[in-house]
Design an enzyme around this catalytic site. Structure first.
Site, PDB file in Angstrom:
ATOM      1  N   ARG A 257       0.864  -1.180   0.000  1.00 53.63           N
ATOM      2  CA  ARG A 257       0.000   0.000   0.000  1.00 53.63           C
ATOM      3  C   ARG A 257       0.899   1.228   0.000  1.00 53.63           C
ATOM      4  O   ARG A 257       2.085   1.158   0.343  1.00 53.63           O
ATOM      5  CB  ARG A 257      -0.883   0.009   1.241  1.00 53.63           C
ATOM      6  CG  ARG A 257      -1.927  -1.075   1.234  1.00 53.63           C
ATOM      7  CD  ARG A 257      -2.741  -1.047   2.511  1.00 53.63           C
ATOM      8  NE  ARG A 257      -3.529   0.172   2.623  1.00 53.63           N
ATOM      9  CZ  ARG A 257      -4.216   0.520   3.714  1.00 53.63           C
ATOM     10  NH1 ARG A 257      -4.201  -0.259   4.780  1.00 53.63           N
ATOM     11  NH2 ARG A 257      -4.916   1.638   3.732  1.00 53.63           N
ATOM     12  N   HIS A 258       0.357   2.363  -0.395  1.00 51.23           N
ATOM     13  CA  HIS A 258       1.076   3.626  -0.245  1.00 51.23           C
ATOM     14  C   HIS A 258       1.369   3.837   1.240  1.00 51.23           C
ATOM     15  O   HIS A 258       0.724   3.240   2.118  1.00 51.23           O
ATOM     16  CB  HIS A 258       0.218   4.760  -0.782  1.00 51.23           C
ATOM     17  CG  HIS A 258      -1.152   4.786  -0.159  1.00 51.23           C
ATOM     18  ND1 HIS A 258      -1.405   5.311   1.096  1.00 51.23           N
ATOM     19  CD2 HIS A 258      -2.340   4.300  -0.589  1.00 51.23           C
ATOM     20  CE1 HIS A 258      -2.670   5.156   1.400  1.00 51.23           C
ATOM     21  NE2 HIS A 258      -3.274   4.543   0.396  1.00 51.23           N
TER      22      HIS A 258
ATOM     23  N   ASN B  25      -5.589   9.248   5.605  1.00 52.48           N
ATOM     24  CA  ASN B  25      -5.575   8.143   6.578  1.00 52.48           C
ATOM     25  C   ASN B  25      -5.612   8.710   7.996  1.00 52.48           C
ATOM     26  O   ASN B  25      -6.324   8.209   8.866  1.00 52.48           O
ATOM     27  CB  ASN B  25      -4.326   7.277   6.429  1.00 52.48           C
ATOM     28  CG  ASN B  25      -4.292   6.448   5.145  1.00 52.48           C
ATOM     29  OD1 ASN B  25      -3.237   6.133   4.626  1.00 52.48           O
ATOM     30  ND2 ASN B  25      -5.458   6.101   4.610  1.00 52.48           N
TER      31      ASN B  25
ATOM     32  N   ARG C   9      -0.400   9.666  -3.548  1.00 53.19           N
ATOM     33  CA  ARG C   9       0.154   8.932  -2.408  1.00 53.19           C
ATOM     34  C   ARG C   9       0.934   7.682  -2.825  1.00 53.19           C
ATOM     35  O   ARG C   9       1.880   7.293  -2.142  1.00 53.19           O
ATOM     36  CB  ARG C   9      -0.944   8.598  -1.400  1.00 53.19           C
ATOM     37  CG  ARG C   9      -2.165   7.861  -1.929  1.00 53.19           C
ATOM     38  CD  ARG C   9      -3.291   7.991  -0.882  1.00 53.19           C
ATOM     39  NE  ARG C   9      -4.532   7.254  -1.165  1.00 53.19           N
ATOM     40  CZ  ARG C   9      -5.509   7.669  -1.963  1.00 53.19           C
ATOM     41  NH1 ARG C   9      -5.376   8.803  -2.639  1.00 53.19           N
ATOM     42  NH2 ARG C   9      -6.617   6.965  -2.110  1.00 53.19           N
TER      43      ARG C   9
ATOM     44  N   GLU D 201      -7.488   3.733  -6.502  1.00 51.45           N
ATOM     45  CA  GLU D 201      -8.322   3.152  -5.446  1.00 51.45           C
ATOM     46  C   GLU D 201      -9.779   3.007  -5.917  1.00 51.45           C
ATOM     47  O   GLU D 201     -10.244   3.732  -6.808  1.00 51.45           O
ATOM     48  CB  GLU D 201      -8.254   4.029  -4.191  1.00 51.45           C
ATOM     49  CG  GLU D 201      -9.055   3.545  -2.991  1.00 51.45           C
ATOM     50  CD  GLU D 201      -8.741   2.107  -2.523  1.00 51.45           C
ATOM     51  OE1 GLU D 201      -8.721   1.188  -3.375  1.00 51.45           O
ATOM     52  OE2 GLU D 201      -8.536   1.905  -1.314  1.00 51.45           O
TER      53      GLU D 201
ATOM     54  N   HIS E  60      -3.432   0.680  -3.516  1.00 49.25           N
ATOM     55  CA  HIS E  60      -4.372   1.074  -2.465  1.00 49.25           C
ATOM     56  C   HIS E  60      -5.017  -0.162  -1.841  1.00 49.25           C
ATOM     57  O   HIS E  60      -4.989  -1.245  -2.418  1.00 49.25           O
ATOM     58  CB  HIS E  60      -5.439   1.984  -3.073  1.00 49.25           C
ATOM     59  CG  HIS E  60      -4.848   3.153  -3.797  1.00 49.25           C
ATOM     60  ND1 HIS E  60      -4.685   4.383  -3.224  1.00 49.25           N
ATOM     61  CD2 HIS E  60      -4.346   3.264  -5.053  1.00 49.25           C
ATOM     62  CE1 HIS E  60      -4.102   5.202  -4.084  1.00 49.25           C
ATOM     63  NE2 HIS E  60      -3.896   4.552  -5.211  1.00 49.25           N
TER      64      HIS E  60
END
Lengths: 439, 439
Positions: free
Chosen positions: B226-227, B233, B277, B297, B362
Site C-alpha cells: 500500500r502507499h 488516513n 500517495r 483506489e 491502495h
C-alpha cells in the site's frame, strides 16, 4: 510519470513481418493491427512493399512475378529495401513501436534477410502468416479486393482476375510456409479456423496475437446510440445519474421500431452502461440485455453534476486545459479520454469477436468506440459531434467501416460544445434534422 | 440488470477436457483456469478423475495403468464416469459455467465418449492438451509434484519416481495427440513454446486461451505494498488524492532498502496508480516506474473524501448495505469490488506474463490482486486486513502461492474497519508489529 495503456509497458520495437500468398488478407490484417494499436496510443505503421514497387512499375503483369524473371525479382527486392529503410527511419525518427512490413515474404531466404536487418537494428521480429487453402475465400478476396487494387486500375476485371490468379501461381512455386520453431510467429490458417502461436515472448506480442485470434469475417453490424435526452442534458449538467427527460422517454419508446427497421429479424444483443439513462433508453427493446460498468460515461471527478458554466467559473484553468488537449485532460479525481480508451479496450476486443450488438451508451464512450471503428485520430475524436436521438449503424467491410445514421424525429438539446467556445448552455431543443455528424 | 464481467456474456456451458500424459502439468493448468474464472465471478470447477479413482484404489501401482490390465481399465473408466456425472450434476444444480474434466483422456476413443456426453447434455466441449517432450520439464514435474501426490503418500520417493515413469510409459503406448480439426482445442506444446488453437468459437473460449497463452513458468515474484500513510488516513477520510503524512514519507524513505533486501540484484519494475500517495511512496525507488489508472483506489463516488462516520450519518442505508454485501455494494456514482475486479483484469493478465513487479497501490486494489493470487473468496476478500507500511512478497509455485511479509518499523493508523463495527475512526498509530494479516 506517464500513464500507460494495457499494452505499452515494455521498451521494445517490434517488426511485424507479414507472410502469405497474394489474396490471403495480409494487408487487411496489417491495417487492423495498426488501427487497434493506434487507438491504444501505441505508435504503429504499415509499410506496404507493393506501394513502393508500384512507384517503379505501374501495371505489372503476372510475368513480372515469375521467379525466374530476374529483372522483376531485382525490382521487387529493391521495393522491399526501400520499404524496410523507410520503416527503420520511422522507428528512429518518430519513436515507432510496431512497424509492419506488408509483403508476401514467401521464402525462407527473404525472411532471413529481414531477420538480419532486425538483428542489426535491435528490432524484435514477429512473423504473422495468413495461410489459406479454401478456394472460396481466396476467390472472394481476389474479386472483392484485388481487382480494385491500384495494380489493375482501369483494366478489364475478368482479365484482372485471370492475371492475378497467374500471379499467385508464380508465388506458389516458391512459397515456404513458416515452420522454424526458433522464430516468433503467429500462423493464421483459413481465416482463424486454426491459429499456431510460436515463441511469443513479450506482452505486446501476446496482445497482438490475442487481437488476431478475435478477428472474424462473419458478416455483422454494430449499432450505437446515446441514451435519450436526460434531465441533466436539459439543465446542462455533466455526469450524474439522472432520469430521461420526457423527450428522452419518447426516444426510448421509438427505439424498438428504429432498431427493428435496421436489424430486421437478425439476432441482437443490447449492451448498456450501469447508469439509469442508458437502461431506461433500452428498456423497451425486446432483446437480451447486458449492463457494463465499462460503458459508463467518462468520469468527470470533482466536476460531476456541474454545468460547463460552473466549471469555467470554479475551475477556469481546468476548463482551458481541457480545451487545449481534450484527449489527455483528466478531470481532478476523474478520467481523461485516454483513460476511457484503456477502460474500453476489453469491450472492443469482445466486439471484434461478437456478432450483432447494439450499444446504448454515453457521448464520450460512443466517441471512443466510433473512433476505433472509423480510425479517427485522438485530436479529433473528443470533438466529434454525436447527436442525441440518433441510431448509428457500423458495418465493418474489408477496407473500412460503413456508417448509416437513422434519426428519430424527436427534438433534443445539443450537448455539443465546440472547442474554444463559451460554456453557455443552450436549452433550446433542436430537431434531429438540424444535427449533423461531422465525419 | 446484472453487471457483467469481461467474460460472461454468452449463455454457454463449457466442458474443458484436459488431455495429456501424466506429469504434463494438466492439474496445474486446470487449477489456474478455475482460479482465474472464479476471481471474475464465473462459476468454474475442476473434476479430477484421479481423485475418484483413488476412492476405489488407494495406492495403485504402475501395472494398474497397463492398457491390457482389464480390471484397471474398468476401474479407471468407472472413475471417469463418476467424475463426469458429478460435473453434469454441478452444471445443473449449481448453474456451472465452465467445468473441467481433469484426466489424461489420452485416446480418441475416450474423447469421443466425452464428446457424446457433451452433445447429450448441451455442453460446449473444449479440449486443452498439454504436450511435452522436454525431459527436463517432465522430470521436474515428476519430482516436484507427482511424488507428493496422494497416490504415493508414505512411500519411498525414489521408488515412487521409478513407478511413476513406468506409469507414463504405459500411457505413452496408447497416447493419441489432438489433431481432429473439427474439434475446439488448444494444444500447449512444451509449456507454451508453441500453442495451437483450433476452432475457438466463443468469447469465453478465447478468454481461456488468452489466459493460457500468458502463463509462464519462469521463476519470478510479485511485491505488493500500500502507499505510505496519507493525510486522509490520519483524518479517517476515504478516497481523495492527498499527500503522504510525515510517517508515510518515512516509509517512502525506507522502502528502497526493504525492497533491496528482498529483491536483491534482480531486475524489477514498479507500478503505481495515478494518485499522489502511491507515486510519492515509490518516488525513492531506483527502478523503472509505470503509473496505471487501473490501479487507482476503488471509486467511492458521492462518499469520496468523507469519513466512515460521515457516511454512516449521511447515508445510513448505504453504510449498512455495504456491510451486508461488501463485494457487490457499489457507492452511488462509484464502484463495487466486483467493478474493481473487472477493471483489474488486464493488470492480472499482464502480471501473469511479466517477470518481477512491485505494485504500490491502495487497500481495495491490493485486496483484489491478493485475492487472485491466493484464491480468496469474494465473501472474504473485501474484509482482508492489509496493514500500511508492509511489503508483501508473493511467489507463485506449482501448487499455490507463497507469501512473505516484510514490515517497516514505522507506526501508522489502522484503516481497517471490521464488519458490523462502528464507524469510529481511531487516529492512534499502531506500530506495524501489532498488525497481522488474517490469512
Amino acid at each position: 510519470m506517464p500513464v500507460y495503456s494495457v499494452s505499452n509497458v515494455e521498451d521494445l520495437r517490434i517488426c511485424v513481418v507479414m507472410v502469405g500468398l497474394p489474396a490471403r488478407g495480409k494487408s487487411l490484417i496489417a491495417t487492423k493491427i495498426v488501427r487497434y494499436l493506434s487507438w491504444l496510443s501505441i505508435k504503429a505503421k504499415c509499410f506496404n512493399v507493393g506501394t513502393y514497387r508500384r512507384l517503379q512499375t505501374i501495371h505489372p503483369s503476372a510475368s513480372f512475378f515469375e521467379p525466374d524473371n530476374t529483372e522483376g525479382e531485382k525490382l521487387r527486392r529493391e521495393a522491399a529495401v526501400l520499404a524496410t529503410k523507410d520503416m527503420i527511419r520511422w522507428f528512429e525518427e518518430e519513436n515507432g513501436v510496431v512497424g509492419i512490413l506488408d509483403a508476401t515474404n514467401s521464402t525462407v531466404e527473404r525472411r532471413n534477410w529481414i531477420l538480419q536487418i532486425c538483428r542489426e537494428e535491435g528490432l524484435e521480429p514477429m512473423f504473422v502468416e495468413s495461410w489459406c487453402d479454401d478456394d472460396e475465400i481466396i476467390m472472394h478476396n481476389i474479386i472483392e479486393v484485388k481487382t480494385r487494387s491500384p495494380d489493375y486500375e482501369g483494366q478489364d476485371p475478368e482479365q484482372s482476375v485471370r492475371d492475378f490468379r497467374e500471379r499467385i501461381r508464380n508465388y506458389e512455386k516458391v512459397y515456404q510456409t513458416l515452420d522454424d520453431e526458433s522464430l516468433t510467429y503467429c500462423k493464421i490458417i483459413n481465416v482463424g479456423a486454426q491459429v499456431i502461436i510460436n515463441r511469443i515472448q513479450t506482452y505486446m506480442e501476446s496482445r497482438i496475437v490475442y487481437f488476431l485470434t478475435n478477428l472474424h469475417i462473419r458478416p455483422r453490424a454494430i449499432w450505437l446510440s446515446r441514451h435519450g435526452e436526460s434531465m441533466f442534458n436539459l439543465s446542462g449538467q455533466i455526469g450524474g445519474d439522472s432520469d430521461l427527460s420526457p423527450r428522452g422517454r419518447m426516444y426510448a419508446e421509438q427505439l424498438p421500431e428504429l432498431v427493428r427497421q435496421s436489424v430486421g429479424d437478425a439476432p441482437l444483443t443490447v449492451w448498456t452502461s450501469t447508469l439509469k439513462r442508458t437502461q431506461q433508453t433500452a428498456s423497451k427493446l425486446p432483446y437480451p440485455k447486458l449492463a457494463w460498468k465499462a460503458l459508463d460515461e467518462l468520469d468527470s471527478g470533482v466536476c460531476d453534476g456541474m454545468t460547463y458554466e460552473e466549471i469555467e467559473e470554479q475551475y477556469p484553468e481546468d476548463f482551458k486545459a481541457r480545451d487545449d488537449n481534450k484527449y489527455e485532460y483528466r478531470y481532478p479525481g476523474g478520467e481523461s479520454y485516454r483513460d476511457l480508451v484503456i477502460r474500453l479496450e476489453p469491450i472492443i476486443m469482445q466486439l471484434e469477436r461478437q456478432e450483432n450488438i447494439l450499444i446504448v451508451t454515453h457521448q464520450a464512450v460512443l466517441r471512443c468506440i466510433y473512433a476505433y471503428f472509423m480510425n479517427v485520430s485522438q485530436d479529433q475524436s473528443p470533438w466529434m459531434e454525436v447527436p442525441l436521438h440518433t441510431l448509428i449503424k457500423l458495418t465493418p467491410r474489408a477496407y473500412g467501416t460503413e456508417v448509416t445514421r437513422i434519426k428519430a424525429n424527436i427534438p433534443a438539446v445539443s450537448t455539443f460544445r465546440q472547442k474554444g467556445s463559451s460554456a453557455k448552455h443552450d436549452a433550446t431543443p433542436q430537431t434531429t434534422a438540424e444535427l449533423h455528424l461531422s465525419l
